[in-house]
Scaffold this active site. Structure first.
Site, mmCIF file in Angstrom:
data_model
loop_
_atom_site.group_PDB
_atom_site.id
_atom_site.type_symbol
_atom_site.label_atom_id
_atom_site.label_comp_id
_atom_site.label_asym_id
_atom_site.label_seq_id
_atom_site.Cartn_x
_atom_site.Cartn_y
_atom_site.Cartn_z
ATOM 1 N N ASP A 1 -7.866 -9.386 -54.288
ATOM 2 C CA ASP A 1 -7.793 -9.557 -55.742
ATOM 3 C C ASP A 1 -6.708 -10.566 -56.126
ATOM 4 O O ASP A 1 -5.723 -10.727 -55.406
ATOM 5 C CB ASP A 1 -7.501 -8.186 -56.389
ATOM 6 C CG ASP A 1 -7.859 -8.161 -57.858
ATOM 7 O OD1 ASP A 1 -8.519 -9.112 -58.345
ATOM 8 O OD2 ASP A 1 -7.478 -7.188 -58.538
ATOM 9 N N ASN B 1 -18.916 -6.849 -60.894
ATOM 10 C CA ASN B 1 -18.605 -8.275 -61.067
ATOM 11 C C ASN B 1 -19.744 -9.061 -61.726
ATOM 12 O O ASN B 1 -19.561 -10.205 -62.139
ATOM 13 C CB ASN B 1 -18.223 -8.923 -59.723
ATOM 14 C CG ASN B 1 -16.850 -8.515 -59.216
ATOM 15 O OD1 ASN B 1 -16.618 -8.408 -58.025
ATOM 16 N ND2 ASN B 1 -15.896 -8.294 -60.130
HETATM 17 C C1 IPE Z 1 -12.329 -5.819 -57.263
HETATM 18 O O1 IPE Z 1 -11.637 -6.745 -58.020
HETATM 19 C C2 IPE Z 1 -13.569 -6.447 -56.699
HETATM 20 C C3 IPE Z 1 -13.361 -7.432 -55.655
HETATM 21 C C4 IPE Z 1 -12.208 -7.764 -55.117
HETATM 22 C C5 IPE Z 1 -14.554 -8.071 -55.174
HETATM 23 P P1 IPE Z 1 -11.855 -6.858 -59.609
HETATM 24 O O2 IPE Z 1 -10.942 -7.937 -60.058
HETATM 25 O O3 IPE Z 1 -13.291 -7.019 -59.918
HETATM 26 O O4 IPE Z 1 -11.387 -5.425 -60.092
HETATM 27 P P2 IPE Z 1 -10.860 -4.910 -61.518
HETATM 28 O O5 IPE Z 1 -11.863 -5.369 -62.530
HETATM 29 O O6 IPE Z 1 -9.529 -5.549 -61.738
HETATM 30 O O7 IPE Z 1 -10.749 -3.437 -61.374
HETATM 31 C C1 IPE Z 2 -10.821 -11.468 -56.727
HETATM 32 O O1 IPE Z 2 -10.109 -12.239 -57.619
HETATM 33 C C2 IPE Z 2 -12.158 -12.060 -56.386
HETATM 34 C C3 IPE Z 2 -13.315 -11.302 -56.883
HETATM 35 C C4 IPE Z 2 -13.273 -10.254 -57.640
HETATM 36 C C5 IPE Z 2 -14.609 -11.787 -56.495
HETATM 37 P P1 IPE Z 2 -10.343 -12.139 -59.183
HETATM 38 O O2 IPE Z 2 -11.413 -13.120 -59.572
HETATM 39 O O3 IPE Z 2 -10.606 -10.746 -59.595
HETATM 40 O O4 IPE Z 2 -8.948 -12.648 -59.722
HETATM 41 P P2 IPE Z 2 -8.126 -12.045 -60.933
HETATM 42 O O5 IPE Z 2 -7.996 -10.562 -60.696
HETATM 43 O O6 IPE Z 2 -8.901 -12.347 -62.173
HETATM 44 O O7 IPE Z 2 -6.810 -12.739 -60.872
HETATM 45 MG MG MG Z 3 -9.446 -9.212 -60.189
#
Ligand code: IPE
Ligand code: IPE
Ligand code: MG
Length: 232
Positions: free
Chosen positions: A15, A63
């Site tokens: 993340d 997502n």
């Molecule tokens: C969790 O991250 C999903 C992945 C790393 C693929 P998110 O960024 O989607 O999670 P939330 O929304 O902060 O809980």
């Molecule tokens: C994790 O990074 C990747 C996926 C969830 C696919 P994020 O895209 O959630 O990055 P932040 O949390 O918005 O910084």
């Molecule tokens: Mg995230």
């Protein structure tokens, strides 16, 4: 001296790609690309430190609520990653498995996943499991429906376990989540029932071997009681 306890199976919630890019004044896609570029080295570092099974959260069932162009970019990055990584899996003799409903993915990405899984299915030098269009609640519902389809009227924990995407894998011992968030976000809820949870403020694109070693050292210091009493 007793040997350092190493997790058999690590789950990583990668993340912080978006925030990492934002801090650099770049689009979110820049963070996702960097995030994919480091994957290979993190999986290698896991193997180097004796962890043979790694589950990585690449795309959750939640997502889909992101803008379509970000979803397209994520799938594009993953497609390229898999194409390139297939050769490495073949030379390392490491197995790739996918947890999640890949039927909902674009055809070419789904085909790439299937190719990779098929080409590596007999390898035993460790497992690289990608959680893709994965959600734990959906997985459990899917497992129960499969059991109903088989005519079961009463089910056991073992029955559910046998229908999970991870039926061939042991439970997760250690979860690592980057970026400072302290939640599971629907990640392997069943498999993490007794997992140790490690959170770091580091954004995923900055994660590296040194960070991994910190998590492994922390894990080794934990006393896993499984509901029992202190285990010295
Ligand atoms: C969790 O991250 C999903 C992945 C790393 C693929 P998110 O960024 O989607 O999670 P939330 O929304 O902060 O809980
Ligand atoms: C994790 O990074 C990747 C996926 C969830 C696919 P994020 O895209 O959630 O990055 P932040 O949390 O918005 O910084
Ligand atoms: Mg995230």
């Amino acid at each position: 001296m007793t040997e350092k306890r190493v997790p058999k199976h690590i789950g990583i919630i990668m993340d912080g790609n978006g925030r990492w890019a934002k801090e650099r004044g770049k689009p979110r896609s820049f963070g996702h690309k960097k995030g994919a570029d480091i994957l290979d080295s993190v999986v290698d570092a896991c193997a180097k430190h004796g962890v043979n099974i790694v589950s990585l959260y690449a795309f959750s069932t939640e997502n889909w609520s992101r803008p379509q162009d970000e979803i397209d970019t994520l799938f594009d990055i993953l497609r390229k990653f898999l194409k390139k990584y297939r050769k490495k899996l073949l030379s390392d003799k490491r197995r790739l498995t996918i947890s999640g409903d890949i039927s909902k993915l674009p055809d070419d990405l789904r085909t790439e996943c299937e190719k990779c899984v098929e080409a590596t299915k007999d390898f035993t030098n460790g497992t690289f499991n990608i959680a893709l269009n994965y959600g734990s609640r959906q997985e459990i519902v899917y497992a129960v429906n499969r059991l109903i389809g088989k005519g079961k009227t009463e089910i056991t924990a073992e029955d559910i376990q046998s229908e999970l995407y991870t039926s061939t894998l042991p439970d997760i011992d250690l979860v690592i989540r980057t970026s400072g968030e302290q939640r599971l976000s629907n990640f392997f809820l069943w498999q993490c029932a007794y997992a140790e949870l490690y959170f770091t403020d580091t954004y995923w694109p900055d994660f590296n071997e040194e960070e991994l070693v910190k998590a492994l050292d922390w894990y080794a210091s934990r006393n896993r009681r499984y509901g029992g009493i202190e285990n010295k």
